[in-house]
Motif scaffolding. Structure first.
Motif, short mmCIF file in Angstrom:
data_model
loop_
_atom_site.label_atom_id
_atom_site.label_comp_id
_atom_site.label_asym_id
_atom_site.label_seq_id
_atom_site.Cartn_x
_atom_site.Cartn_y
_atom_site.Cartn_z
N TRP A 1 0.82 -1.21 0.00
CA TRP A 1 0.00 0.00 0.00
C TRP A 1 0.86 1.26 0.00
CZ3 TRP A 1 -5.51 0.15 0.88
CH2 TRP A 1 -6.09 -1.12 0.94
N CYS A 2 0.33 2.27 -0.67
CA CYS A 2 1.01 3.55 -0.70
C CYS A 2 -0.01 4.67 -0.56
CB CYS A 2 1.78 3.73 -2.01
SG CYS A 2 2.49 5.36 -2.25
N GLU A 3 0.27 5.59 0.35
CA GLU A 3 -0.56 6.79 0.51
C GLU A 3 0.27 7.99 0.10
OE1 GLU A 3 -2.51 7.14 4.30
OE2 GLU A 3 -2.59 9.33 4.13
N PRO A 4 -0.06 8.64 -1.00
CA PRO A 4 0.76 9.76 -1.46
C PRO A 4 0.56 10.99 -0.59
CG PRO A 4 -1.18 9.54 -2.84
CD PRO A 4 -1.19 8.37 -1.90
N ILE A 5 1.42 11.95 -0.77
CA ILE A 5 1.28 13.23 -0.09
C ILE A 5 0.00 13.90 -0.59
CG2 ILE A 5 2.28 15.54 0.14
CD1 ILE A 5 5.06 14.18 -0.04
N SER A 6 -0.77 14.44 0.33
CA SER A 6 -2.03 15.08 -0.02
C SER A 6 -1.80 16.19 -1.05
CB SER A 6 -2.68 15.66 1.24
OG SER A 6 -3.88 16.32 0.91
N GLY A 7 -2.60 16.13 -2.12
CA GLY A 7 -2.47 17.15 -3.15
C GLY A 7 -1.58 16.76 -4.31
N HIS A 8 -0.83 15.68 -4.14
CA HIS A 8 0.02 15.21 -5.23
C HIS A 8 -0.82 14.40 -6.22
CE1 HIS A 8 4.28 15.56 -3.29
NE2 HIS A 8 3.59 16.69 -3.24
N SER A 9 -0.62 14.69 -7.50
CA SER A 9 -1.45 14.08 -8.53
C SER A 9 -0.81 12.85 -9.16
CB SER A 9 -1.76 15.11 -9.63
OG SER A 9 -0.55 15.59 -10.20
N ALA A 10 0.46 12.63 -8.94
CA ALA A 10 1.14 11.50 -9.57
C ALA A 10 1.70 10.56 -8.52
CB ALA A 10 2.27 11.99 -10.47
N SER B 1 -2.69 3.99 -3.38
CA SER B 1 -2.42 3.10 -4.51
C SER B 1 -1.95 1.76 -3.94
CB SER B 1 -1.33 3.69 -5.40
OG SER B 1 -0.96 2.78 -6.43
N THR B 2 -2.22 0.70 -4.69
CA THR B 2 -1.77 -0.62 -4.26
C THR B 2 -0.99 -1.29 -5.38
OG1 THR B 2 -3.83 -1.64 -4.99
CG2 THR B 2 -3.69 -0.99 -2.67
N LEU B 3 -0.02 -2.07 -4.96
CA LEU B 3 0.74 -2.93 -5.86
C LEU B 3 0.51 -4.35 -5.39
CD1 LEU B 3 2.88 -3.12 -8.18
CD2 LEU B 3 4.63 -3.09 -6.38
N LYS B 4 -0.03 -5.18 -6.26
CA LYS B 4 -0.34 -6.55 -5.90
C LYS B 4 0.54 -7.50 -6.70
CE LYS B 4 -4.62 -7.61 -5.20
NZ LYS B 4 -6.07 -7.94 -5.39
N ILE B 5 1.10 -8.45 -5.99
CA ILE B 5 1.92 -9.48 -6.63
C ILE B 5 1.27 -10.82 -6.33
CG2 ILE B 5 4.22 -10.44 -6.94
CD1 ILE B 5 5.32 -7.93 -5.49
N GLN B 6 0.83 -11.49 -7.36
CA GLN B 6 0.21 -12.80 -7.18
C GLN B 6 1.27 -13.89 -7.32
OE1 GLN B 6 -2.76 -12.26 -10.32
NE2 GLN B 6 -4.36 -12.33 -8.76
N SER B 7 1.04 -14.98 -6.62
CA SER B 7 1.93 -16.14 -6.70
C SER B 7 3.40 -15.70 -6.58
CB SER B 7 1.71 -16.89 -8.02
OG SER B 7 2.49 -18.07 -8.05
N THR B 8 3.73 -15.08 -5.46
CA THR B 8 5.07 -14.51 -5.28
C THR B 8 6.16 -15.57 -5.44
OG1 THR B 8 4.84 -14.79 -2.89
CG2 THR B 8 4.33 -12.62 -3.81
N GLN B 9 7.27 -15.12 -6.00
CA GLN B 9 8.44 -15.96 -6.22
C GLN B 9 9.63 -15.35 -5.49
OE1 GLN B 9 8.06 -18.89 -8.10
NE2 GLN B 9 5.90 -18.25 -7.91
N PRO B 10 10.64 -16.15 -5.17
CA PRO B 10 11.81 -15.61 -4.46
C PRO B 10 12.44 -14.43 -5.19
CG PRO B 10 11.84 -18.00 -4.36
CD PRO B 10 10.70 -17.63 -5.27
N GLN B 11 12.41 -14.43 -6.50
CA GLN B 11 13.02 -13.31 -7.26
C GLN B 11 12.24 -12.01 -7.14
OE1 GLN B 11 11.96 -16.21 -8.63
NE2 GLN B 11 10.92 -15.89 -10.60
#
Lengths: 107, 112
Positions: free
Chosen positions: B22-31, B75-85
């Motif tokens: 999970w990521c919470e950006p700085i308030s007011g940041h658009s990117a 924003s979220t980054l999801k990784i399915q079926s994680t691998q050691p790499q």
């Protein structure tokens, strides 16, 4: 290919001395940003430049978009300056990073 | 201003499990930007959003990785079926425009 070429990859300085780090760009960049990554892994903002030169204390950075390079000068190096320094540059997409310069400052 | 917030700071998963960062950006940041850092590959760009819309995902592995930005506050980054790499520090950054970035502390993902 790589868009941001950073040099040197490693640098050792004695306290009180100085040096310059450099990033060359293979394409035209609109802006460059310099970071220091400390021992905890945090990326600390140093400079953001769209052109010209900025100075902050013992650090100075220049961005020459026409000749596609940027430099970071460190003077009077202190032990706490040790870490890895990264440049990141952007054209019309997300910024891409150089490989970093690992700086060691020794007494 | 708390800066960019990333959670969790550390995550350990078993091979084949799913990981959501999970990521919470700085308030007011658009990117919002996602990067991955390893000793071997350095800092690799993954993807970025502007005004919640995906703009460039050219760095995302084609399989198992996905990113969303359902609202302006996270924003979220999801990784399915994680691998050691997949083990790496995943960094999120935000900016007012697409250039000057402010980074979060990162999430260290370890896949056993």
């Amino acid at each position: 290919g790589d868009q941001v070429e950073q040099s040197p990859s490693a640098l050792s300085l004695h306290e009180g001395t100085g040096s310059a780090l450099r990033c060359n760009f293979t394409t035209t960049m609109r802006a460059v940003q310099w970071f220091q990554q400390n021992s905890r892994g945090s990326l600390i903002n140093l400079f953001y430049l769209a052109s010209g030169t900025k100075e902050n204390g013992r650090l100075k950075s220049t961005f020459n978009s026409k000749e596609s390079y940027s430099t970071l000068h460190i003077r009077d190096a202190q032990l706490e300056d040790s870490g890895t320094y990264f440049c990141a540059a952007a054209n019309n997409n997300a910024p891409r990073f150089g490989a970093g310069t690992k700086l060691s400052v020794k007494p | 201003n708390a800066g960019v917030i990333q959670t969790p700071r550390h995550k350990v998963t078993g091979k084949g499990q799913e990981a959501t960062l999970w990521c919470e950006p700085i308030s007011g940041h658009s990117a919002v930007f996602w990067y991955r850092q390893t000793i071997v590959q350095g800092l690799e760009f993954l993807t970025y959003f502007r005004n919640q819309a995906p703009i460039d995902d050219s760095g995302m592995p084609k399989e198992r990785f996905s990113a969303q930005m359902p609202n302006q506050s996270h924003s979220t980054l999801k990784i399915q079926s994680t691998q050691p790499q997949d083990s790496a520090v995943y960094l999120c950054a935000s900016s007012v425009d697409w250039a000057e970035q402010y980074f979060g502390p990162g999430t260290r993902l370890t896949v056993l």
